[in-house]
Enzyme design. Structure first.
Site, short mmCIF file in Angstrom:
data_model
loop_
_atom_site.label_atom_id
_atom_site.label_comp_id
_atom_site.label_asym_id
_atom_site.label_seq_id
_atom_site.Cartn_x
_atom_site.Cartn_y
_atom_site.Cartn_z
N GLU A 1 13.68 -1.50 13.81
CA GLU A 1 13.70 -2.23 12.54
C GLU A 1 14.53 -3.50 12.69
O GLU A 1 15.70 -3.45 13.04
CB GLU A 1 14.28 -1.37 11.42
CG GLU A 1 14.34 -2.07 10.08
CD GLU A 1 13.02 -2.72 9.70
OE1 GLU A 1 13.02 -3.95 9.53
OE2 GLU A 1 12.00 -2.02 9.59
N GLY A 2 13.88 -4.63 12.43
CA GLY A 2 14.55 -5.92 12.57
C GLY A 2 15.20 -6.41 11.30
O GLY A 2 16.00 -7.35 11.31
N THR B 1 4.52 -3.63 11.21
CA THR B 1 5.42 -4.73 10.82
C THR B 1 5.18 -5.28 9.42
O THR B 1 5.93 -6.14 8.96
CB THR B 1 5.32 -5.87 11.84
OG1 THR B 1 3.94 -6.16 12.09
CG2 THR B 1 5.99 -5.49 13.15
N SER C 1 -3.86 -13.66 -10.45
CA SER C 1 -3.91 -12.63 -11.50
C SER C 1 -4.30 -11.26 -10.97
O SER C 1 -4.96 -10.48 -11.64
CB SER C 1 -4.89 -13.06 -12.60
OG SER C 1 -6.22 -13.13 -12.10
N ILE D 1 0.03 -8.09 -8.37
CA ILE D 1 1.38 -8.64 -8.44
C ILE D 1 1.54 -9.48 -9.69
O ILE D 1 2.50 -9.32 -10.46
CB ILE D 1 1.70 -9.49 -7.19
CG1 ILE D 1 1.55 -8.66 -5.92
CG2 ILE D 1 3.12 -10.04 -7.28
CD1 ILE D 1 1.65 -9.47 -4.64
N GLY E 1 -0.97 -13.25 -3.12
CA GLY E 1 -1.24 -12.28 -2.07
C GLY E 1 -0.18 -12.25 -0.99
O GLY E 1 0.88 -12.86 -1.12
N HIS F 1 1.22 3.36 0.50
CA HIS F 1 0.81 4.72 0.82
C HIS F 1 -0.36 4.75 1.79
O HIS F 1 -0.54 5.74 2.52
CB HIS F 1 0.47 5.51 -0.45
CG HIS F 1 -0.45 4.80 -1.39
ND1 HIS F 1 -0.04 3.82 -2.24
CD2 HIS F 1 -1.78 4.94 -1.61
CE1 HIS F 1 -1.07 3.39 -2.95
NE2 HIS F 1 -2.13 4.05 -2.58
N HIS G 1 -4.70 22.29 -21.91
CA HIS G 1 -4.84 21.58 -23.19
C HIS G 1 -3.56 21.75 -24.01
O HIS G 1 -3.01 22.84 -24.06
CB HIS G 1 -6.02 22.13 -23.99
CG HIS G 1 -6.16 21.54 -25.36
ND1 HIS G 1 -6.68 20.28 -25.56
CD2 HIS G 1 -5.81 22.02 -26.59
CE1 HIS G 1 -6.66 20.02 -26.87
NE2 HIS G 1 -6.13 21.06 -27.51
#
Length: 566
Positions: free
Chosen positions: A108-109, A220, A258, A261, A353, A408, A535
């Site tokens: 991990e950088g 990455t 739109s 995000i 994006g 995920h 229910h």
């Protein structure tokens, strides 16, 4: 370019357990696997399962930690698996690897957790939790309909920002501790592939170290994409990375893009008192959503709020506020490229994006050429070189391969790769992976949109059917005065296969998983029509959806249960 989701989130515990699987259970014949019965048997079996699961987890942790402490992989390599990148994807792969007895290291950088935990889905959910509460408290009509009275509402901006930051810190710590507990070696520095099964890593200004690995996974991730002509100052013109710090709440903010995000941040800013202007390059808002869902979402999430929009335009140039002047946004027609107008706003959020973070990885050393920055992979996440050949023992997961830019999805891809490394061939069905937009109400989806499904049907020669249900008919939604919403399912009537499900409504992000699991497991509507839902619960929205479908002979669920009525 429109927004790509980074909003779907997963807890550390879910990721840690999601890929775990008992080797003994995996090797059993079907006749040896016991299934619980109903009623009393189910309760007894459930407690027994929990006891066995707890014991198995404890044994797995001890076994994995012990295995990962070995001097080497046993094949002359330093590690069985080295993962470059410690985001959600790398974390999920690492935990599953040590559970499978693989000596594993993760490089991990930056910080453990990557974009999702530190600059994406986790802190954004904290802000959206605040916006949801504020929106409800400000809705006087809604509160009165429940018999509640609220005299005044307000918020502490710094306290809200601290809530998001503290949540990210907590989840980051959970991820780090889970890997350490399982025996994963966490190596700090930027990783680079220097040859076949060889990786070099280190911090800038310090000596680098080289290690060997039987298998390598690139994980990455991505960074915010900023189009040309846009000047970022981090204060008045900024990306989602900056916005999550909530250093200010502007009176008027333009959101460029739109998609997921942009929509989520419009929910946050309008709840906190801002006016929002969307700038969208395509001809309609929310271009990645099913058109029918997008149309309803626009009515519920945009038209009723202090939001206006410009579609079919590019923000060709954005200049930050300075010397007392506002932020200037020059808009040009997306087709003709002619200047249309110039907006003057207090701030601009660039939500156009995300771009893959793949530079400097040493891909040239193994003859791999990126495509628009993405690392090419096959259906098994195996990296392919410039000649189209698979690079042995090298995989790429998550945003860096561009298949599905969701946290995920990265985790699922990582677990799939570890399955293959462990000798069990596995291909992930990406059409079964759900996505969600955590606005109020939420939007979720899995599989194909209706236009995509109809195009597929035309190409392959089958029919498509669509059924819909409304939240207005759901008792639980009505009890909470949250009847705005719809669920829509696209399916094949000849086979009962679900092609796609789209939901807009209360807790849509939670409801979608019944449909996504059905797609993943290949469960047909003929079976789902007979499933039982409690229910009154929101899950009955899907229950009604399944029962409304008419696969094969078109009989209703009641006719299947009672054939004499047909």
């Amino acid at each position: 370019m429109h927004s790509v989701s980074i909003s779907a989130s997963a807890s550390a515990s879910a990721i840690a357990s999601g890929g775990a699987r008992s080797k003994a259970a995996a090797g059993r014949r079907p006749s040896e696997i016991r299934f619980c019965g109903l009623r009393g048997d189910a309760l007894a079996c459930g407690s027994l399962r929990a006891s066995h699961a707890a014991a198995a987890t404890s044994r797995a942790v001890l076994r994995a930690a012990s295995a990962n402490g070995a001097a080497g992989s046993g094949d002359g390599f330093d590690y069985d698996l080295v993962i470059i990148g410690a985001g959600v994807g790398g974390h999920g792969a690492a935990l599953h690897a040590v559970e499978e007895g693989l000596k594993t290291a993760i490089i991990e950088g930056d910080v453990v957790g990557g974009t999702c935990v530190n600059r994406g889905c986790v802190p954004s959910k904290a802000l959206l939790a605040v916006s949801g509460r504020m929106r409800e408290l400000h809705d006087e009509h809604h509160m009165k309909s429940l018999g509640l009275q609220v005299s005044s509402t307000g918020y502490d901006r710094q306290a809200v920002a601290d809530h998001a930051n503290n949540l990210a810190s907590k989840i980051r710590s959970n991820l780090t501790n889970s890997m350490k507990a399982m025996g994963v070696d966490i190596l700090t520095g930027f990783g680079k592939i220097v040859g076949k099964q060889r990786v070099r890593y280190g911090k800038v200004g310090f000596p680098e170290k080289e290690i060997t690995a039987k298998n390598i996974i690139i994980a990455t991730g991505s960074v915010p994409f900023v189009p040309k002509g846009i000047e970022i100052d981090g204060k008045t013109v900024f990306t989602s990375d900056h916005a999550l710090k909530l250093e200010s709440v502007p009176d008027w903010i333009a959101i460029v893009g739109s998609g997921y995000i942009g929509l989520e941040f419009s929910d946050v800013y309008t709840a906190l008192g801002s006016e929002v202007t969307f700038v969208e390059a395509l001809d309609q808002l929310m271009p990645g959503f099913d058109p029918e869902i997008a149309k309803l979402a626009q009515r519920v999430l945009i038209n009723t709020r202090k939001i206006d929009y410009h579609t079919g335009v590019f923000a060709s140039k954005i200049t930050p506020a300075k010397d007392g002047k506002p932020v200037l946004i020059e808009l040009i027609d997306a087709k003709t490229k002619e200047h249309k107008e110039t907006l003057e706003v207090d701030a601009a959020l660039i939500a156009t994006g995300r771009a893959p973070f793949t530079s400097g990885l040493g891909l040239e050393n193994i003859n791999v050429v990126t495509q628009r920055g993405f690392i090419p992979v096959d259906e098994r996440m195996q990296v392919t070189d410039a000649d189209g050949n698979v690079v042995p023992n090298l995989f790429c997961i998550g945003d860096a391969n561009g298949k599905l830019m969701l946290a995920h999805a990265a985790s699922a891809q990582g677990i799939s790769v570890v399955e293959q490394i462990s000798g069990r061939d596995h291909i992930l069905n990406h059409l079964s992976i759900p996505a969600a937009c955590f606005t109020h109400p939420e939007i979720s989806m899995v599989g194909l949109t209706e236009p995509q499904a109809r195009e597929k049907a035309d190409n392959e020669g089958f029919e498509v059917s669509v059924v819909k249900t409304s939240f207005k008919a759901n008792t639980k939604a009505l009890a909470e005065n949250e009847g705005d919403g719809i669920a829509k399912m696209i399916y094949r009537p000849d086979t009962g296969e679900i092609l796609g499900v789209h939901i807009l409504g209360l807790h849509a992000a939670d409801l979608i998983h019944e449909a996504s699991n059905a797609i993943a497991l290949g469960t047909r509507l003929q079976e789902l029509k007979l499933a039982v839902h409690a229910h009154p619960t929101l899950s009955e929205v899907l229950d009604e959806l399944f029962k409304a479908a008419k696969p094969k002979d078109g009989r209703s669920a009641s006719q299947i249960i009672h054939p004499s009525r047909s």
